[in-house]
Design a protein around this motif. Structure first.
Motif, PDB file in Angstrom:
ATOM      1  N   GLY A 165       2.459  10.864   5.528  1.00  0.00           N
ATOM      2  CA  GLY A 165       2.590   9.257   5.763  1.00  0.00           C
ATOM      3  C   GLY A 165       2.471   9.224   7.353  1.00  0.00           C
ATOM      4  N   GLY A 166       1.685   8.165   7.829  1.00  0.00           N
ATOM      5  CA  GLY A 166       1.284   7.797   8.982  1.00  0.00           C
ATOM      6  C   GLY A 166       2.129   7.011   9.745  1.00  0.00           C
ATOM      7  N   TRP A 167       2.289   7.568  11.156  1.00  0.00           N
ATOM      8  CA  TRP A 167       3.030   6.738  12.251  1.00  0.00           C
ATOM      9  C   TRP A 167       2.213   6.526  13.096  1.00  0.00           C
ATOM     10  CZ3 TRP A 167       8.811   6.960  12.939  1.00  0.00           C
ATOM     11  CH2 TRP A 167       9.505   6.997  11.950  1.00  0.00           C
ATOM     12  N   MET A 168       2.689   5.831  14.080  1.00  0.00           N
ATOM     13  CA  MET A 168       2.343   5.367  15.322  1.00  0.00           C
ATOM     14  C   MET A 168       3.193   5.233  16.548  1.00  0.00           C
ATOM     15  SD  MET A 168      -0.500   2.385  16.148  1.00  0.00           S
ATOM     16  CE  MET A 168       0.621   1.041  16.329  1.00  0.00           C
ATOM     17  N   ASP A 169       2.902   5.583  17.733  1.00  0.00           N
ATOM     18  CA  ASP A 169       3.984   5.687  18.846  1.00  0.00           C
ATOM     19  C   ASP A 169       3.665   4.199  19.535  1.00  0.00           C
ATOM     20  OD1 ASP A 169       1.900   5.894  20.698  1.00  0.00           O
ATOM     21  OD2 ASP A 169       2.541   7.699  21.448  1.00  0.00           O
ATOM     22  N   ILE A 170       4.568   3.986  20.524  1.00  0.00           N
ATOM     23  CA  ILE A 170       4.742   2.889  21.301  1.00  0.00           C
ATOM     24  C   ILE A 170       3.390   2.554  22.017  1.00  0.00           C
ATOM     25  CG2 ILE A 170       7.175   2.581  21.582  1.00  0.00           C
ATOM     26  CD1 ILE A 170       6.872   3.514  24.358  1.00  0.00           C
TER      27      ILE A 170
ATOM     28  N   ALA B 145       0.858  -1.209  -0.076  1.00  0.00           N
ATOM     29  CA  ALA B 145       0.063   0.143   0.030  1.00  0.00           C
ATOM     30  C   ALA B 145       0.861   1.425  -0.043  1.00  0.00           C
ATOM     31  CB  ALA B 145      -0.916  -0.074   1.222  1.00  0.00           C
ATOM     32  N   CYS B 146       0.436   2.305  -0.463  1.00  0.00           N
ATOM     33  CA  CYS B 146       0.906   3.665  -0.748  1.00  0.00           C
ATOM     34  C   CYS B 146       0.314   4.672  -0.612  1.00  0.00           C
ATOM     35  CB  CYS B 146       2.062   3.505  -1.949  1.00  0.00           C
ATOM     36  SG  CYS B 146       3.134   4.837  -2.208  1.00  0.00           S
ATOM     37  N   GLN B 147       0.721   5.861  -0.340  1.00  0.00           N
ATOM     38  CA  GLN B 147      -0.297   6.944  -0.309  1.00  0.00           C
ATOM     39  C   GLN B 147       0.476   8.228  -0.928  1.00  0.00           C
ATOM     40  OE1 GLN B 147      -0.450   8.625   4.165  1.00  0.00           O
ATOM     41  NE2 GLN B 147      -0.103  10.383   2.982  1.00  0.00           N
ATOM     42  N   PRO B 148      -0.091   9.134  -1.645  1.00  0.00           N
ATOM     43  CA  PRO B 148       0.453  10.434  -2.183  1.00  0.00           C
ATOM     44  C   PRO B 148       0.746  11.423  -1.124  1.00  0.00           C
ATOM     45  CG  PRO B 148      -1.897  10.365  -2.484  1.00  0.00           C
ATOM     46  CD  PRO B 148      -1.584   8.996  -2.118  1.00  0.00           C
ATOM     47  N   LYS B 149       1.247  12.568  -1.207  1.00  0.00           N
ATOM     48  CA  LYS B 149       1.393  13.579  -0.344  1.00  0.00           C
ATOM     49  C   LYS B 149      -0.073  14.263  -0.165  1.00  0.00           C
ATOM     50  CE  LYS B 149       4.677  16.514  -0.520  1.00  0.00           C
ATOM     51  NZ  LYS B 149       5.744  17.808  -1.089  1.00  0.00           N
TER      52      LYS B 149
ATOM     53  N   SER C  32       4.338   2.499   2.133  1.00  0.00           N
ATOM     54  CA  SER C  32       5.042   3.613   1.631  1.00  0.00           C
ATOM     55  C   SER C  32       4.340   4.873   1.335  1.00  0.00           C
ATOM     56  CB  SER C  32       5.781   2.944   0.339  1.00  0.00           C
ATOM     57  OG  SER C  32       6.954   3.903   0.225  1.00  0.00           O
ATOM     58  N   TYR C  33       5.132   5.745   1.333  1.00  0.00           N
ATOM     59  CA  TYR C  33       4.688   7.223   0.956  1.00  0.00           C
ATOM     60  C   TYR C  33       5.379   7.733  -0.258  1.00  0.00           C
ATOM     61  CZ  TYR C  33       5.149  12.371   1.319  1.00  0.00           C
ATOM     62  OH  TYR C  33       5.218  13.585   1.051  1.00  0.00           O
ATOM     63  N   CYS C  34       4.686   8.278  -1.079  1.00  0.00           N
ATOM     64  CA  CYS C  34       5.359   8.782  -2.581  1.00  0.00           C
ATOM     65  C   CYS C  34       5.170  10.152  -2.495  1.00  0.00           C
ATOM     66  CB  CYS C  34       4.551   8.046  -3.642  1.00  0.00           C
ATOM     67  SG  CYS C  34       5.009   8.729  -5.291  1.00  0.00           S
ATOM     68  N   PRO C  35       6.084  11.138  -2.306  1.00  0.00           N
ATOM     69  CA  PRO C  35       6.236  12.757  -2.371  1.00  0.00           C
ATOM     70  C   PRO C  35       5.728  13.217  -3.821  1.00  0.00           C
ATOM     71  CG  PRO C  35       7.987  12.178  -2.283  1.00  0.00           C
ATOM     72  CD  PRO C  35       7.436  10.769  -2.025  1.00  0.00           C
ATOM     73  N   ASP C  36       5.886  12.554  -5.009  1.00  0.00           N
ATOM     74  CA  ASP C  36       5.838  12.865  -6.314  1.00  0.00           C
ATOM     75  C   ASP C  36       4.278  13.109  -6.682  1.00  0.00           C
ATOM     76  OD1 ASP C  36       8.477  13.260  -6.524  1.00  0.00           O
ATOM     77  OD2 ASP C  36       9.003  11.399  -7.267  1.00  0.00           O
ATOM     78  N   SER C  37       3.561  12.594  -6.170  1.00  0.00           N
ATOM     79  CA  SER C  37       1.855  12.510  -6.211  1.00  0.00           C
ATOM     80  C   SER C  37       1.466  13.439  -5.036  1.00  0.00           C
ATOM     81  CB  SER C  37       1.479  11.223  -6.249  1.00  0.00           C
ATOM     82  OG  SER C  37      -0.070  11.238  -6.363  1.00  0.00           O
ATOM     83  N   VAL C  38       0.593  14.537  -5.552  1.00  0.00           N
ATOM     84  CA  VAL C  38      -0.021  15.425  -4.468  1.00  0.00           C
ATOM     85  C   VAL C  38      -1.524  15.274  -4.756  1.00  0.00           C
ATOM     86  CG1 VAL C  38       0.041  17.801  -3.621  1.00  0.00           C
ATOM     87  CG2 VAL C  38       1.999  16.747  -4.489  1.00  0.00           C
ATOM     88  N   VAL C  39      -2.390  15.386  -3.578  1.00  0.00           N
ATOM     89  CA  VAL C  39      -3.726  15.437  -3.620  1.00  0.00           C
ATOM     90  C   VAL C  39      -4.354  16.301  -2.517  1.00  0.00           C
ATOM     91  CG1 VAL C  39      -4.252  13.108  -4.688  1.00  0.00           C
ATOM     92  CG2 VAL C  39      -4.171  13.499  -2.108  1.00  0.00           C
ATOM     93  N   TYR C  40      -5.347  16.854  -2.653  1.00  0.00           N
ATOM     94  CA  TYR C  40      -5.757  17.995  -1.775  1.00  0.00           C
ATOM     95  C   TYR C  40      -7.212  17.409  -1.315  1.00  0.00           C
ATOM     96  CZ  TYR C  40      -2.273  20.534  -4.241  1.00  0.00           C
ATOM     97  OH  TYR C  40      -1.083  21.152  -4.773  1.00  0.00           O
ATOM     98  N   HIS C  41      -7.182  17.461   0.091  1.00  0.00           N
ATOM     99  CA  HIS C  41      -8.277  16.836   0.785  1.00  0.00           C
ATOM    100  C   HIS C  41      -8.994  17.997   1.425  1.00  0.00           C
ATOM    101  CE1 HIS C  41      -9.503  13.900   4.249  1.00  0.00           C
ATOM    102  NE2 HIS C  41     -10.489  13.965   3.378  1.00  0.00           N
ATOM    103  N   VAL C  42     -10.353  17.928   1.678  1.00  0.00           N
ATOM    104  CA  VAL C  42     -11.252  18.906   2.377  1.00  0.00           C
ATOM    105  C   VAL C  42     -11.089  18.414   3.801  1.00  0.00           C
ATOM    106  CG1 VAL C  42     -13.448  19.976   2.889  1.00  0.00           C
ATOM    107  CG2 VAL C  42     -12.739  19.730   0.443  1.00  0.00           C
ATOM    108  N   GLY C  43     -11.435  17.106   4.023  1.00  0.00           N
ATOM    109  CA  GLY C  43     -11.239  16.478   5.423  1.00  0.00           C
ATOM    110  C   GLY C  43     -12.719  16.855   6.260  1.00  0.00           C
ATOM    111  N   GLY C  44     -13.068  15.988   7.218  1.00  0.00           N
ATOM    112  CA  GLY C  44     -14.167  16.225   8.054  1.00  0.00           C
ATOM    113  C   GLY C  44     -15.639  16.191   7.395  1.00  0.00           C
ATOM    114  N   GLY C  45     -15.421  15.834   5.914  1.00  0.00           N
ATOM    115  CA  GLY C  45     -16.625  15.912   5.358  1.00  0.00           C
ATOM    116  C   GLY C  45     -17.973  14.939   5.713  1.00  0.00           C
ATOM    117  N   SER C  46     -17.475  13.774   6.559  1.00  0.00           N
ATOM    118  CA  SER C  46     -18.638  13.095   7.107  1.00  0.00           C
ATOM    119  C   SER C  46     -18.951  13.578   8.579  1.00  0.00           C
ATOM    120  CB  SER C  46     -18.162  11.536   7.064  1.00  0.00           C
ATOM    121  OG  SER C  46     -18.027  11.017   5.754  1.00  0.00           O
ATOM    122  N   LEU C  47     -17.844  13.493   9.475  1.00  0.00           N
ATOM    123  CA  LEU C  47     -17.657  13.749  10.784  1.00  0.00           C
ATOM    124  C   LEU C  47     -16.615  14.856  11.100  1.00  0.00           C
ATOM    125  CD1 LEU C  47     -18.418  10.542  12.492  1.00  0.00           C
ATOM    126  CD2 LEU C  47     -19.924  12.385  12.490  1.00  0.00           C
TER     127      LEU C  47
END
Length: 350
Positions: A136-141, A115-119, A214-229
């Motif tokens: 790209g997403g991270w998680m702590d301990i 799996a991979c995500q754009p910026k 992975s994360y691919c910085p060469d692809s960029v998308v723009y997200h409004v966010g919070g559209g549902s909640l």
């Protein structure tokens, strides 16, 4: 001459006529050479399906009989899609020209990238990273999730600081590229999640299965966010707390499970008390209800049902070997690049 992998962009929609009218044109202008577009409708009550059929006839329609949320909706819809790579795209995302090609090229370089995500940048502040995935997403301990470019509610400006390809712990569900065979190998999303953190759970299971995210910085998308909640909604808070606990119980190595969850309980009690003191009793109630429903779920969940190998959290990619909220609130480290010092990178403590 190599054949381009087939790609299916699948947009899950629920009463999103306004978003579709605004953002489908950019998706339909995608230039990738082996592409199909789908609208997976989650039993909408508006005219979004009729609108799409009329104005974007190249988009194929999948009608889900019920609204089973993000997780269940995609599980249902993807049974009807044939492609090498699925692109799960939120209805409130605008894509940039050539956004598919660099991600597919990166995934083709290494079959272990499942799996991979754009910026992900913010639609309304386009020089800033967006909350839902940033770089790209991270998680702590302790299982707290955050992103390169976004920690809690602090987002950074994109100044090229995260323009490197990097393995991460999880890829955003707002624009998720995933190999179809890998998606089905780990049995897709967990429909019990309904919405929120289902992509983190999926990516964790993919890592347990031996794949990379992975994360691919060469692809960029723009997200409004919070559209549902939107942020601050008690329902969203409830789902985030409940689903995070479910995810930890499912995926943590048995050696880690009780240690992590006992510490999380203490910190979540503090969060509930803080909400009450701040005059937000509905938030406190949401946290209490999340724990109640988590314990109901746990009584019926069989840990053996996923058949995936256990992996220690500290041995996985995209895991911060410390406690993020400690660094953020008490040390004032609110940017990902400042979260830890070089000498701390291998230290599994706060």
């Amino acid at each position: 001459m190599s054949v381009l992998p087939s790609v299916a962009v699948v947009i899950l929609n629920w009463n999103g006529r306004g978003f579709l009218e605004k953002f489908l044109p950019s998706v339909c202008q995608s230039t990738y050479g082996n592409l199909e577009l789908y609208l997976a409708d989650n039993a909408s009550t508006d005219d979004s399906v009729a609108f799409t059929q009329t104005h974007f006839p190249q988009v194929k329609i999948i009608r889900n009989p019920f609204n089973n949320g993000f997780a269940g909706g995609y599980n249902e819809a993807l049974q009807h899609v044939q492609a090498d790579i699925y692109v799960l795209l939120n209805q409130d995302v605008e894509v940039s020209p050539g956004w598919i090609e660099p991600v597919v090229a990166l995934m083709q370089q290494d079959p272990q990238i499942a799996a991979c995500q754009p910026k992900l940048r913010a639609y309304y502040q386009q020089d800033e990273f967006e909350y839902a995935g940033a770089a790209g997403g991270w998680m702590d301990i302790l299982g707290y999730t955050f992103c390169r470019g976004r920690i809690l509610y602090t987002t950074e400006k994109d100044e090229g600081q995260y323009d490197d390809v990097q393995d991460v712990f999880w890829a955003t569900g707002a624009a998720l590229f995933i190999r179809s065979k890998c998606f089905h190998e780990v049995k897709g999303f967990d429909a019990d999640f309904f919405a929120h953190m289902e992509e983190v759970d999926l990516c964790w299971r993919l890592q347990r299965a031996g794949y990379r995210i992975s994360y691919c910085p060469d692809s960029v998308v723009y997200h409004v966010g919070g559209g549902s909640l939107p942020q601050g909604n008690p329902r969203k808070l409830y789902l985030n707390f409940r689903n995070n606990l479910m995810m930890l119980w499912k995926n943590l190595h048995p050696f880690d499970r009780w240690i992590v969850l006992s510490q999380r309980f203490f910190l979540d009690v503090l969060a509930a008390v803080k909400s009450l003191v701040a005059g937000k009793p509905k938030d406190m109630t949401a946290i209490i209800r999340a724990y109640k429903d988590y314990h109901k779920w746990r009584r019926k969940y069989d840990l053996k049902q996923d058949h995936l190998p256990w992996k220690k959290l500290l041995d996985m990619q995209g895991v911060f070997h410390g406690i993020m909220i400690w660094r953020y609130y008490f040390l004032g480290r609110k940017e990902f690049s400042k979260l830890e010092h070089e000498k701390e990178r291998r230290m599994p403590n706060a």
